[in-house]
Design a protein around this motif. Sequence first.
Motif, PDB file in Angstrom:
ATOM      1  N   MET A   1       0.847  -1.168   0.000  1.00  0.00           N
ATOM      2  CA  MET A   1       0.000   0.000   0.000  1.00  0.00           C
ATOM      3  C   MET A   1       0.902   1.243   0.000  1.00  0.00           C
ATOM      4  O   MET A   1       1.872   1.294   0.750  1.00  0.00           O
ATOM      5  CB  MET A   1      -0.890  -0.044   1.251  1.00  0.00           C
ATOM      6  CG  MET A   1      -1.816   1.128   1.400  1.00  0.00           C
ATOM      7  SD  MET A   1      -2.914   1.073   2.858  1.00  0.00           S
ATOM      8  CE  MET A   1      -4.000  -0.257   2.472  1.00  0.00           C
ATOM      9  N   LYS A   2       0.553   2.215  -0.813  1.00  0.00           N
ATOM     10  CA  LYS A   2       1.278   3.485  -0.830  1.00  0.00           C
ATOM     11  C   LYS A   2       0.844   4.316   0.368  1.00  0.00           C
ATOM     12  O   LYS A   2      -0.245   4.112   0.916  1.00  0.00           O
ATOM     13  CB  LYS A   2       0.960   4.261  -2.103  1.00  0.00           C
ATOM     14  CG  LYS A   2       1.441   3.583  -3.362  1.00  0.00           C
ATOM     15  CD  LYS A   2       1.050   4.411  -4.561  1.00  0.00           C
ATOM     16  CE  LYS A   2       1.487   3.746  -5.835  1.00  0.00           C
ATOM     17  NZ  LYS A   2       1.077   4.532  -7.009  1.00  0.00           N
ATOM     18  N   ILE A   3       1.669   5.295   0.753  1.00  0.00           N
ATOM     19  CA  ILE A   3       1.330   6.104   1.924  1.00  0.00           C
ATOM     20  C   ILE A   3       0.039   6.885   1.710  1.00  0.00           C
ATOM     21  O   ILE A   3      -0.775   7.007   2.622  1.00  0.00           O
ATOM     22  CB  ILE A   3       2.493   7.018   2.367  1.00  0.00           C
ATOM     23  CG1 ILE A   3       2.134   7.683   3.696  1.00  0.00           C
ATOM     24  CG2 ILE A   3       2.836   8.016   1.278  1.00  0.00           C
ATOM     25  CD1 ILE A   3       3.252   8.378   4.377  1.00  0.00           C
ATOM     26  N   GLU A   4      -0.165   7.402   0.497  1.00  0.00           N
ATOM     27  CA  GLU A   4      -1.398   8.151   0.262  1.00  0.00           C
ATOM     28  C   GLU A   4      -2.631   7.251   0.358  1.00  0.00           C
ATOM     29  O   GLU A   4      -3.683   7.677   0.839  1.00  0.00           O
ATOM     30  CB  GLU A   4      -1.369   8.914  -1.066  1.00  0.00           C
ATOM     31  CG  GLU A   4      -1.088   8.084  -2.280  1.00  0.00           C
ATOM     32  CD  GLU A   4       0.383   7.990  -2.647  1.00  0.00           C
ATOM     33  OE1 GLU A   4       0.646   7.679  -3.820  1.00  0.00           O
ATOM     34  OE2 GLU A   4       1.275   8.196  -1.805  1.00  0.00           O
ATOM     35  N   GLU A   5      -2.493   5.976  -0.026  1.00  0.00           N
ATOM     36  CA  GLU A   5      -3.592   5.025   0.126  1.00  0.00           C
ATOM     37  C   GLU A   5      -3.850   4.735   1.600  1.00  0.00           C
ATOM     38  O   GLU A   5      -5.011   4.628   2.022  1.00  0.00           O
ATOM     39  CB  GLU A   5      -3.273   3.729  -0.610  1.00  0.00           C
ATOM     40  CG  GLU A   5      -3.198   3.875  -2.114  1.00  0.00           C
ATOM     41  CD  GLU A   5      -2.619   2.669  -2.822  1.00  0.00           C
ATOM     42  OE1 GLU A   5      -2.918   2.520  -4.013  1.00  0.00           O
ATOM     43  OE2 GLU A   5      -1.861   1.885  -2.203  1.00  0.00           O
ATOM     44  N   ALA A   6      -2.793   4.630   2.380  1.00  0.00           N
ATOM     45  CA  ALA A   6      -2.935   4.413   3.822  1.00  0.00           C
ATOM     46  C   ALA A   6      -3.619   5.615   4.475  1.00  0.00           C
ATOM     47  O   ALA A   6      -4.478   5.446   5.348  1.00  0.00           O
ATOM     48  CB  ALA A   6      -1.573   4.167   4.454  1.00  0.00           C
ATOM     49  N   MET A   7      -3.254   6.803   4.048  1.00  0.00           N
ATOM     50  CA  MET A   7      -3.877   8.013   4.590  1.00  0.00           C
ATOM     51  C   MET A   7      -5.365   8.056   4.264  1.00  0.00           C
ATOM     52  O   MET A   7      -6.187   8.361   5.136  1.00  0.00           O
ATOM     53  CB  MET A   7      -3.166   9.258   4.049  1.00  0.00           C
ATOM     54  CG  MET A   7      -1.760   9.422   4.573  1.00  0.00           C
ATOM     55  SD  MET A   7      -0.784  10.661   3.684  1.00  0.00           S
ATOM     56  CE  MET A   7      -1.733  12.150   3.949  1.00  0.00           C
ATOM     57  N   VAL A   8      -5.719   7.735   3.019  1.00  0.00           N
ATOM     58  CA  VAL A   8      -7.131   7.705   2.618  1.00  0.00           C
ATOM     59  C   VAL A   8      -7.882   6.679   3.453  1.00  0.00           C
ATOM     60  O   VAL A   8      -8.977   6.954   3.957  1.00  0.00           O
ATOM     61  CB  VAL A   8      -7.274   7.401   1.110  1.00  0.00           C
ATOM     62  CG1 VAL A   8      -8.720   7.071   0.753  1.00  0.00           C
ATOM     63  CG2 VAL A   8      -6.765   8.560   0.270  1.00  0.00           C
ATOM     64  N   TYR A   9      -7.306   5.505   3.631  1.00  0.00           N
ATOM     65  CA  TYR A   9      -7.955   4.446   4.405  1.00  0.00           C
ATOM     66  C   TYR A   9      -8.232   4.894   5.841  1.00  0.00           C
ATOM     67  O   TYR A   9      -9.348   4.743   6.343  1.00  0.00           O
ATOM     68  CB  TYR A   9      -7.099   3.182   4.388  1.00  0.00           C
ATOM     69  CG  TYR A   9      -7.691   2.058   5.192  1.00  0.00           C
ATOM     70  CD1 TYR A   9      -8.718   1.285   4.672  1.00  0.00           C
ATOM     71  CD2 TYR A   9      -7.246   1.785   6.479  1.00  0.00           C
ATOM     72  CE1 TYR A   9      -9.288   0.258   5.410  1.00  0.00           C
ATOM     73  CE2 TYR A   9      -7.795   0.770   7.224  1.00  0.00           C
ATOM     74  CZ  TYR A   9      -8.820   0.008   6.687  1.00  0.00           C
ATOM     75  OH  TYR A   9      -9.391  -0.999   7.433  1.00  0.00           O
ATOM     76  N   VAL A  10      -7.224   5.441   6.494  1.00  0.00           N
ATOM     77  CA  VAL A  10      -7.390   5.865   7.890  1.00  0.00           C
ATOM     78  C   VAL A  10      -8.430   6.975   7.996  1.00  0.00           C
ATOM     79  O   VAL A  10      -9.315   6.935   8.856  1.00  0.00           O
ATOM     80  CB  VAL A  10      -6.045   6.305   8.511  1.00  0.00           C
ATOM     81  CG1 VAL A  10      -6.253   6.959   9.864  1.00  0.00           C
ATOM     82  CG2 VAL A  10      -5.105   5.117   8.640  1.00  0.00           C
ATOM     83  N   LEU A  11      -8.340   7.964   7.125  1.00  0.00           N
ATOM     84  CA  LEU A  11      -9.297   9.074   7.179  1.00  0.00           C
ATOM     85  C   LEU A  11     -10.717   8.615   6.868  1.00  0.00           C
ATOM     86  O   LEU A  11     -11.674   9.064   7.508  1.00  0.00           O
ATOM     87  CB  LEU A  11      -8.872  10.193   6.239  1.00  0.00           C
ATOM     88  CG  LEU A  11      -7.607  10.935   6.650  1.00  0.00           C
ATOM     89  CD1 LEU A  11      -7.148  11.859   5.528  1.00  0.00           C
ATOM     90  CD2 LEU A  11      -7.816  11.721   7.937  1.00  0.00           C
ATOM     91  N   ALA A  12     -10.874   7.723   5.893  1.00  0.00           N
ATOM     92  CA  ALA A  12     -12.203   7.232   5.526  1.00  0.00           C
ATOM     93  C   ALA A  12     -12.823   6.397   6.640  1.00  0.00           C
ATOM     94  O   ALA A  12     -14.022   6.502   6.905  1.00  0.00           O
ATOM     95  CB  ALA A  12     -12.128   6.425   4.237  1.00  0.00           C
ATOM     96  N   THR A  13     -12.024   5.589   7.304  1.00  0.00           N
ATOM     97  CA  THR A  13     -12.571   4.743   8.367  1.00  0.00           C
ATOM     98  C   THR A  13     -12.798   5.513   9.661  1.00  0.00           C
ATOM     99  O   THR A  13     -13.621   5.110  10.475  1.00  0.00           O
ATOM    100  CB  THR A  13     -11.670   3.520   8.647  1.00  0.00           C
ATOM    101  OG1 THR A  13     -10.362   3.956   8.993  1.00  0.00           O
ATOM    102  CG2 THR A  13     -11.621   2.602   7.437  1.00  0.00           C
ATOM    103  N   SER A  14     -12.073   6.617   9.848  1.00  0.00           N
ATOM    104  CA  SER A  14     -12.265   7.399  11.071  1.00  0.00           C
ATOM    105  C   SER A  14     -13.472   8.320  10.960  1.00  0.00           C
ATOM    106  O   SER A  14     -14.091   8.649  11.965  1.00  0.00           O
ATOM    107  CB  SER A  14     -11.017   8.223  11.386  1.00  0.00           C
ATOM    108  OG  SER A  14     -10.905   9.308  10.490  1.00  0.00           O
ATOM    109  N   GLY A  15     -13.767   8.771   9.745  1.00  0.00           N
ATOM    110  CA  GLY A  15     -14.925   9.642   9.546  1.00  0.00           C
ATOM    111  C   GLY A  15     -14.684  11.096   9.885  1.00  0.00           C
ATOM    112  O   GLY A  15     -15.621  11.889   9.887  1.00  0.00           O
ATOM    113  N   HIS A  16     -13.436  11.465  10.187  1.00  0.00           N
ATOM    114  CA  HIS A  16     -13.128  12.857  10.509  1.00  0.00           C
ATOM    115  C   HIS A  16     -11.680  13.156  10.160  1.00  0.00           C
ATOM    116  O   HIS A  16     -10.879  12.245   9.951  1.00  0.00           O
ATOM    117  CB  HIS A  16     -13.398  13.161  11.988  1.00  0.00           C
ATOM    118  CG  HIS A  16     -12.640  12.262  12.926  1.00  0.00           C
ATOM    119  ND1 HIS A  16     -11.325  12.458  13.264  1.00  0.00           N
ATOM    120  CD2 HIS A  16     -13.035  11.136  13.579  1.00  0.00           C
ATOM    121  CE1 HIS A  16     -10.929  11.503  14.104  1.00  0.00           C
ATOM    122  NE2 HIS A  16     -11.954  10.685  14.301  1.00  0.00           N
TER     123      HIS A  16
END
Length: 68
Positions: A1-16
């Motif tokens: 996973m690329k870092i930008e994909e990891a960032m999207v994943y964390v932000l999307a699952t956190s909801g904020h």
Amino acid sequence: MKIEEAMVYVLATSGHGMRAERLSEEINERGLFKRRDGRPVDGRMVYAVAMSHPDTFVKSGGRIMLLI
């Protein structure tokens, strides 16, 4: 996973949005991205990636959020 994909994943699952340092902590805790040199991701790296992808991330109020 690329870092930008990891960032999207964390932000999307956190909801904020999150501060860069907290976002890097989440990425490291979840083991979503490994640097080539083996060191953990830091807030400066997350901030730099967010600013280099203005079509995906926005920074507001000191927090990085997904651009909707």
